[in-house]
Design a protein around this motif. Structure first.
Motif, mmCIF file in Angstrom:
data_model
loop_
_atom_site.group_PDB
_atom_site.id
_atom_site.type_symbol
_atom_site.label_atom_id
_atom_site.label_comp_id
_atom_site.label_asym_id
_atom_site.label_seq_id
_atom_site.Cartn_x
_atom_site.Cartn_y
_atom_site.Cartn_z
ATOM 1 N N ALA A 26 0.839 -1.198 0.000
ATOM 2 C CA ALA A 26 0.000 0.000 0.000
ATOM 3 C C ALA A 26 0.872 1.246 0.000
ATOM 4 O O ALA A 26 1.900 1.301 0.683
ATOM 5 N N LEU A 27 0.466 2.237 -0.778
ATOM 6 C CA LEU A 27 1.203 3.505 -0.866
ATOM 7 C C LEU A 27 0.212 4.649 -0.862
ATOM 8 O O LEU A 27 -0.816 4.601 -1.548
ATOM 9 N N TYR A 28 0.521 5.679 -0.083
ATOM 10 C CA TYR A 28 -0.379 6.807 0.103
ATOM 11 C C TYR A 28 0.383 8.102 -0.198
ATOM 12 O O TYR A 28 1.559 8.242 0.127
ATOM 13 N N TRP A 29 -0.331 9.086 -0.707
ATOM 14 C CA TRP A 29 0.165 10.462 -0.799
ATOM 15 C C TRP A 29 -0.746 11.350 0.049
ATOM 16 O O TRP A 29 -1.987 11.264 -0.040
ATOM 17 N N TYR A 30 -0.109 12.187 0.865
ATOM 18 C CA TYR A 30 -0.814 13.182 1.656
ATOM 19 C C TYR A 30 -0.191 14.543 1.371
ATOM 20 O O TYR A 30 0.979 14.647 0.992
ATOM 21 N N ARG A 31 -0.973 15.584 1.598
ATOM 22 C CA ARG A 31 -0.466 16.947 1.481
ATOM 23 C C ARG A 31 -0.582 17.604 2.853
ATOM 24 O O ARG A 31 -1.626 17.521 3.506
ATOM 25 N N GLN A 32 0.501 18.247 3.265
ATOM 26 C CA GLN A 32 0.525 18.919 4.568
ATOM 27 C C GLN A 32 0.710 20.407 4.334
ATOM 28 O O GLN A 32 1.770 20.853 3.904
ATOM 29 N N SER A 33 -0.348 21.164 4.630
ATOM 30 C CA SER A 33 -0.299 22.615 4.499
ATOM 31 C C SER A 33 -0.377 23.229 5.876
ATOM 32 O O SER A 33 -0.961 22.653 6.792
ATOM 33 N N LEU A 34 0.183 24.414 6.012
ATOM 34 C CA LEU A 34 0.213 25.086 7.309
ATOM 35 C C LEU A 34 -1.213 25.285 7.808
ATOM 36 O O LEU A 34 -2.062 25.840 7.126
ATOM 37 N N GLY A 35 -1.448 24.786 9.016
ATOM 38 C CA GLY A 35 -2.754 24.961 9.628
ATOM 39 C C GLY A 35 -3.839 24.040 9.112
ATOM 40 O O GLY A 35 -4.968 24.089 9.594
ATOM 41 N N GLN A 36 -3.515 23.187 8.146
ATOM 42 C CA GLN A 36 -4.524 22.306 7.556
ATOM 43 C C GLN A 36 -4.310 20.844 7.887
ATOM 44 O O GLN A 36 -5.090 20.000 7.500
ATOM 45 N N GLY A 37 -3.263 20.519 8.588
ATOM 46 C CA GLY A 37 -3.027 19.120 8.906
ATOM 47 C C GLY A 37 -2.663 18.326 7.672
ATOM 48 O O GLY A 37 -2.150 18.861 6.699
ATOM 49 N N LEU A 38 -2.966 17.040 7.712
ATOM 50 C CA LEU A 38 -2.653 16.152 6.601
ATOM 51 C C LEU A 38 -3.904 15.896 5.783
ATOM 52 O O LEU A 38 -4.918 15.442 6.295
ATOM 53 N N GLU A 39 -3.796 16.169 4.500
ATOM 54 C CA GLU A 39 -4.909 15.981 3.585
ATOM 55 C C GLU A 39 -4.620 14.785 2.689
ATOM 56 O O GLU A 39 -3.606 14.765 1.982
ATOM 57 N N PHE A 40 -5.487 13.791 2.708
ATOM 58 C CA PHE A 40 -5.315 12.608 1.885
ATOM 59 C C PHE A 40 -5.465 12.972 0.403
ATOM 60 O O PHE A 40 -6.379 13.711 0.014
ATOM 61 N N LEU A 41 -4.569 12.446 -0.411
ATOM 62 C CA LEU A 41 -4.629 12.708 -1.855
ATOM 63 C C LEU A 41 -5.018 11.458 -2.638
ATOM 64 O O LEU A 41 -6.005 11.449 -3.367
ATOM 65 N N ILE A 42 -4.208 10.394 -2.496
ATOM 66 C CA ILE A 42 -4.420 9.209 -3.326
ATOM 67 C C ILE A 42 -3.833 7.990 -2.633
ATOM 68 O O ILE A 42 -2.893 8.106 -1.851
ATOM 69 N N TYR A 43 -4.400 6.819 -2.945
ATOM 70 C CA TYR A 43 -3.990 5.569 -2.314
ATOM 71 C C TYR A 43 -3.881 4.481 -3.367
ATOM 72 O O TYR A 43 -4.781 4.312 -4.188
ATOM 73 N N PHE A 44 -2.757 3.772 -3.338
ATOM 74 C CA PHE A 44 -2.529 2.623 -4.212
ATOM 75 C C PHE A 44 -2.452 1.359 -3.356
ATOM 76 O O PHE A 44 -1.794 1.341 -2.323
ATOM 77 N N GLN A 45 -3.097 0.306 -3.825
ATOM 78 C CA GLN A 45 -3.006 -0.989 -3.147
ATOM 79 C C GLN A 45 -2.791 -2.062 -4.213
ATOM 80 O O GLN A 45 -3.706 -2.374 -4.984
ATOM 81 N N GLY A 46 -1.583 -2.612 -4.227
ATOM 82 C CA GLY A 46 -1.268 -3.684 -5.151
ATOM 83 C C GLY A 46 -1.595 -3.290 -6.577
ATOM 84 O O GLY A 46 -1.228 -2.215 -7.055
ATOM 85 N N ASN A 47 -2.314 -4.181 -7.266
ATOM 86 C CA ASN A 47 -2.691 -3.938 -8.664
ATOM 87 C C ASN A 47 -4.097 -3.370 -8.801
ATOM 88 O O ASN A 47 -4.602 -3.224 -9.928
ATOM 89 N N SER A 48 -4.716 -3.051 -7.680
ATOM 90 C CA SER A 48 -6.081 -2.511 -7.740
ATOM 91 C C SER A 48 -6.083 -1.084 -8.266
ATOM 92 O O SER A 48 -5.057 -0.394 -8.220
#
Lengths: 115, 113
Positions: free
Chosen positions: A31-53
């Motif tokens: 599993a691989l995830y991308w998050y974006r961290q902006s000042l005052g906004q915490g962690l924002e989920f962007l996209i998630y990969f799981q295997g070949n799905s």
């Protein structure tokens, strides 16, 4: 190294340019995830990969954002026609999908500054 | 879907004083709960987690958190903080059977000498 590796660590670009951010997950993590961290906004989920799905793209903020994961390993996050509001730290994380602990292992992030 | 609320964006505290960082969550399913810490200029690291069993969980550096299902909370506490605890602390939740974590906005713990 044994951890999640991200590059570049810092990127300064001009508004309107395209940027690519790379993530090399821990070997064996499906599993691989991308998050974006902006000042005052915490962690924002962007996209998630799981295997070949098919990836879960529900967090991508606009169609200027896209991501690929080649061979179930390295991932690239691409931002086209960058805007100043894209300035943030982009964090990548990986995990074992079939171990039900939910722990994510994070890279140190890529700091993007759009001038 | 899950959500996490960290009410305090910053918590200043004197060295050797106790501290509590608050975290509340909402979810329609059972959850796993996590606290991550981000030291200056570093990535996030897992501090502690609740999966099942004892509702009180501890970290190796003296932090503890208690899962309170009735209050949907997972507050983080330490009886005596050190300068080296200065960091951003993120509470996160994962619904059972779901993928990925939902994070709160973080609490910046500021230790004053």
């Amino acid at each position: 190294g044994a951890g999640v590796s991200q590059s570049p660590s810092n990127k300064v670009t001009e508004k309107g340019k395209d940027v690519e951010l790379r993530c090399d997950p821990i070997s064996g993590h499906t599993a691989l995830y991308w998050y974006r961290q902006s000042l005052g906004q915490g962690l924002e989920f962007l996209i998630y990969f799981q295997g070949n799905s098919a990836p879960d793209k529900s967090g991508l903020p606009s169609d200027r954002f896209s991501a690929e994961r080649t061979g179930g390993s390295v991932s690239t996050l691409t931002i086209q026609r960058t805007q100043q509001e894209d300035s943030a730290v982009y964090l990548c994380a990986s995990s074992f999908r079939d171990r039900d602990t939910g722990e994510l292992f994070f890279g140190e992030g890529s700091r993007l500054t759009v001038l | 879907a899950q959500s996490v609320t960290q009410l305090d964006s910053q918590v200043p505290v004197f060295e050797e004083a106790p501290v509590e960082l608050r975290c509340n969550y909402s979810s329609s399913v059972s959850v796993y709960l996590f606290w991550y810490v981000q030291y200056p200029n570093q990535g996030l690291q897992l501090l502690l987690k609740y999966l099942s069993g004892s509702t009180l969980v501890e970290s190796i550096n003296g932090f503890e958190a208690e899962f309170n299902k009735s209050q949907t909370s997972f507050h983080l506490r330490k009886p005596s903080v050190h300068i080296s605890d200065t960091a951003e602390y993120f509470c996160a939740v994962r619904g059972q059977g779901a993928d990925g974590l939902t994070f709160g906005k973080g609490t910046h713990l500021i230790i004053q000498p």
